[in-house]
Design an enzyme around this catalytic site. Sequence first.
Site, PDB file in Angstrom:
ATOM      1  N   HIS A  60     -10.400  -5.620  -3.639  1.00  0.00           N
ATOM      2  CA  HIS A  60      -8.821  -5.780  -2.973  1.00  0.00           C
ATOM      3  C   HIS A  60      -9.207  -6.138  -1.436  1.00  0.00           C
ATOM      4  O   HIS A  60     -10.059  -5.765  -0.992  1.00  0.00           O
ATOM      5  CB  HIS A  60      -8.006  -4.478  -3.170  1.00  0.00           C
ATOM      6  CG  HIS A  60      -8.740  -3.448  -2.692  1.00  0.00           C
ATOM      7  ND1 HIS A  60      -9.741  -2.647  -3.372  1.00  0.00           N
ATOM      8  CD2 HIS A  60      -8.664  -2.639  -1.459  1.00  0.00           C
ATOM      9  CE1 HIS A  60     -10.087  -1.480  -2.661  1.00  0.00           C
ATOM     10  NE2 HIS A  60      -9.388  -1.379  -1.678  1.00  0.00           N
ATOM     11  N   HIS A 104      -7.035  -6.149   2.122  1.00  0.00           N
ATOM     12  CA  HIS A 104      -5.891  -5.461   2.925  1.00  0.00           C
ATOM     13  C   HIS A 104      -5.184  -6.388   3.865  1.00  0.00           C
ATOM     14  O   HIS A 104      -5.972  -7.218   4.325  1.00  0.00           O
ATOM     15  CB  HIS A 104      -6.403  -4.296   3.681  1.00  0.00           C
ATOM     16  CG  HIS A 104      -6.935  -3.043   2.981  1.00  0.00           C
ATOM     17  ND1 HIS A 104      -5.882  -1.983   2.755  1.00  0.00           N
ATOM     18  CD2 HIS A 104      -8.071  -2.793   2.548  1.00  0.00           C
ATOM     19  CE1 HIS A 104      -6.763  -1.124   2.058  1.00  0.00           C
ATOM     20  NE2 HIS A 104      -7.807  -1.724   1.814  1.00  0.00           N
ATOM     21  N   ASN A 137     -12.880  -3.502   2.156  1.00  0.00           N
ATOM     22  CA  ASN A 137     -14.015  -2.584   2.285  1.00  0.00           C
ATOM     23  C   ASN A 137     -14.856  -2.874   0.890  1.00  0.00           C
ATOM     24  O   ASN A 137     -14.511  -3.061  -0.141  1.00  0.00           O
ATOM     25  CB  ASN A 137     -13.285  -1.230   1.989  1.00  0.00           C
ATOM     26  CG  ASN A 137     -12.739  -0.792   3.529  1.00  0.00           C
ATOM     27  OD1 ASN A 137     -13.138  -0.981   4.562  1.00  0.00           O
ATOM     28  ND2 ASN A 137     -11.494  -0.041   3.337  1.00  0.00           N
ATOM     29  N   ASP A 141       0.732  -1.134   0.039  1.00  0.00           N
ATOM     30  CA  ASP A 141      -0.076   0.010  -0.061  1.00  0.00           C
ATOM     31  C   ASP A 141       0.927   1.200  -0.008  1.00  0.00           C
ATOM     32  O   ASP A 141       1.990   1.327   0.611  1.00  0.00           O
ATOM     33  CB  ASP A 141      -0.971  -0.059   1.478  1.00  0.00           C
ATOM     34  CG  ASP A 141      -1.941   0.960   1.031  1.00  0.00           C
ATOM     35  OD1 ASP A 141      -3.206   0.453   1.001  1.00  0.00           O
ATOM     36  OD2 ASP A 141      -1.824   2.209   1.277  1.00  0.00           O
ATOM     37  N   ILE A 142       0.533   2.124  -0.782  1.00  0.00           N
ATOM     38  CA  ILE A 142       1.112   3.446  -0.860  1.00  0.00           C
ATOM     39  C   ILE A 142       1.195   4.359   0.417  1.00  0.00           C
ATOM     40  O   ILE A 142       2.144   5.191   0.736  1.00  0.00           O
ATOM     41  CB  ILE A 142       0.632   4.333  -2.032  1.00  0.00           C
ATOM     42  CG1 ILE A 142       1.929   5.177  -2.559  1.00  0.00           C
ATOM     43  CG2 ILE A 142      -0.414   5.031  -1.715  1.00  0.00           C
ATOM     44  CD1 ILE A 142       1.419   6.068  -3.887  1.00  0.00           C
ATOM     45  N   GLU A 191     -12.346   3.061  -1.401  1.00  0.00           N
ATOM     46  CA  GLU A 191     -11.838   3.978  -2.366  1.00  0.00           C
ATOM     47  C   GLU A 191     -11.504   3.793  -3.677  1.00  0.00           C
ATOM     48  O   GLU A 191     -12.084   4.552  -4.569  1.00  0.00           O
ATOM     49  CB  GLU A 191     -10.500   4.839  -1.716  1.00  0.00           C
ATOM     50  CG  GLU A 191     -10.635   5.534  -0.351  1.00  0.00           C
ATOM     51  CD  GLU A 191      -9.415   6.087  -0.029  1.00  0.00           C
ATOM     52  OE1 GLU A 191      -8.268   5.995  -0.479  1.00  0.00           O
ATOM     53  OE2 GLU A 191      -9.387   6.241   1.277  1.00  0.00           O
ATOM     54  N   VAL A 192     -10.894   2.565  -3.817  1.00  0.00           N
ATOM     55  CA  VAL A 192     -10.681   1.953  -5.168  1.00  0.00           C
ATOM     56  C   VAL A 192     -11.709   1.102  -5.543  1.00  0.00           C
ATOM     57  O   VAL A 192     -11.862   0.083  -5.121  1.00  0.00           O
ATOM     58  CB  VAL A 192      -9.243   1.619  -5.262  1.00  0.00           C
ATOM     59  CG1 VAL A 192      -8.719   1.105  -6.567  1.00  0.00           C
ATOM     60  CG2 VAL A 192      -8.302   2.640  -4.622  1.00  0.00           C
TER      61      VAL A 192
HETATM   62  P1  5GP Z   1      -9.898   1.087   0.169  1.00  0.00           P
HETATM   63  O1  5GP Z   1     -10.344   2.361   1.031  1.00  0.00           O
HETATM   64  O2  5GP Z   1     -10.610   1.358  -1.155  1.00  0.00           O
HETATM   65  O3  5GP Z   1      -9.983  -0.082   0.879  1.00  0.00           O
HETATM   66  O4  5GP Z   1      -8.432   1.071   0.043  1.00  0.00           O
HETATM   67  C1  5GP Z   1      -7.572   1.475  -0.890  1.00  0.00           C
HETATM   68  C2  5GP Z   1      -6.172   1.762  -0.617  1.00  0.00           C
HETATM   69  O5  5GP Z   1      -5.558   1.791  -2.202  1.00  0.00           O
HETATM   70  C3  5GP Z   1      -5.722   2.566   0.488  1.00  0.00           C
HETATM   71  O6  5GP Z   1      -4.854   2.029   1.506  1.00  0.00           O
HETATM   72  C4  5GP Z   1      -4.674   3.427  -0.494  1.00  0.00           C
HETATM   73  O7  5GP Z   1      -3.262   3.999   0.391  1.00  0.00           O
HETATM   74  C5  5GP Z   1      -4.229   2.539  -1.579  1.00  0.00           C
HETATM   75  N1  5GP Z   1      -4.080   3.261  -2.805  1.00  0.00           N
HETATM   76  C6  5GP Z   1      -4.491   4.100  -3.379  1.00  0.00           C
HETATM   77  N2  5GP Z   1      -3.843   4.498  -4.396  1.00  0.00           N
HETATM   78  C7  5GP Z   1      -2.601   3.640  -4.432  1.00  0.00           C
HETATM   79  C8  5GP Z   1      -1.569   3.653  -5.415  1.00  0.00           C
HETATM   80  O8  5GP Z   1      -1.356   4.326  -6.507  1.00  0.00           O
HETATM   81  N3  5GP Z   1      -0.612   2.648  -5.196  1.00  0.00           N
HETATM   82  C9  5GP Z   1      -0.610   1.896  -4.043  1.00  0.00           C
HETATM   83  N4  5GP Z   1       0.572   1.006  -3.949  1.00  0.00           N
HETATM   84  N5  5GP Z   1      -1.714   2.051  -3.193  1.00  0.00           N
HETATM   85  C10 5GP Z   1      -2.464   3.063  -3.203  1.00  0.00           C
END
Ligand code: 5GP
Length: 125
Positions: free
Chosen positions: A110, A112, A97, A39-40, A105-106
């Site tokens: 996925h 975690h 999520n 994760d970034i 968010e994405v």
């Molecule tokens: P969500 O909230 O969708 O479950 O988690 C999305 C995750 O993707 C977040 O923890 C965020 O830090 C990670 N993320 C967002 N953009 C990028 C990216 O460009 N590269 C990587 N490696 N992680 C990302």
Amino acid sequence: MPVHGLPPYDPQNIFARILRGEIPCKKVFEDDFAFAFHDINPQAPTHVLVVPKGAYCSFADFSATASEVEIAGFIRAVGKIAKDLGLEAAGYRLLANMGEHSGQEVPHFHVHLFAGRPLGRMIPG
Ligand code: 5GP
């Protein structure tokens, strides 16, 4: 309305672009079914994201529409990644999520994978 309650899959989402190699990532693992990378913005000493290779918006979408082979392959990959990273002895947490209330968010399904310290309560508050 799609089964997953989200808009149709967006092939320009950030994880689709990572899967296509258009955006760099710190890769951890890849096989036919799954791709994993750090994760970034890590929330734990180990914070890895595991995504299926297929185009699924969310857990709801994946669980309802992916094939048995894809689902088994993905779940086995998550377990293998955790094992290969040496996380089994001390333990780890998986989190997915799904949709608005979770803060997803994405819009590419996925999981975690968190580890590396005691992780506290599952849900704050
Ligand atoms: P969500 O909230 O969708 O479950 O988690 C999305 C995750 O993707 C977040 O923890 C965020 O830090 C990670 N993320 C967002 N953009 C990028 C990216 O460009 N590269 C990587 N490696 N992680 C990302």
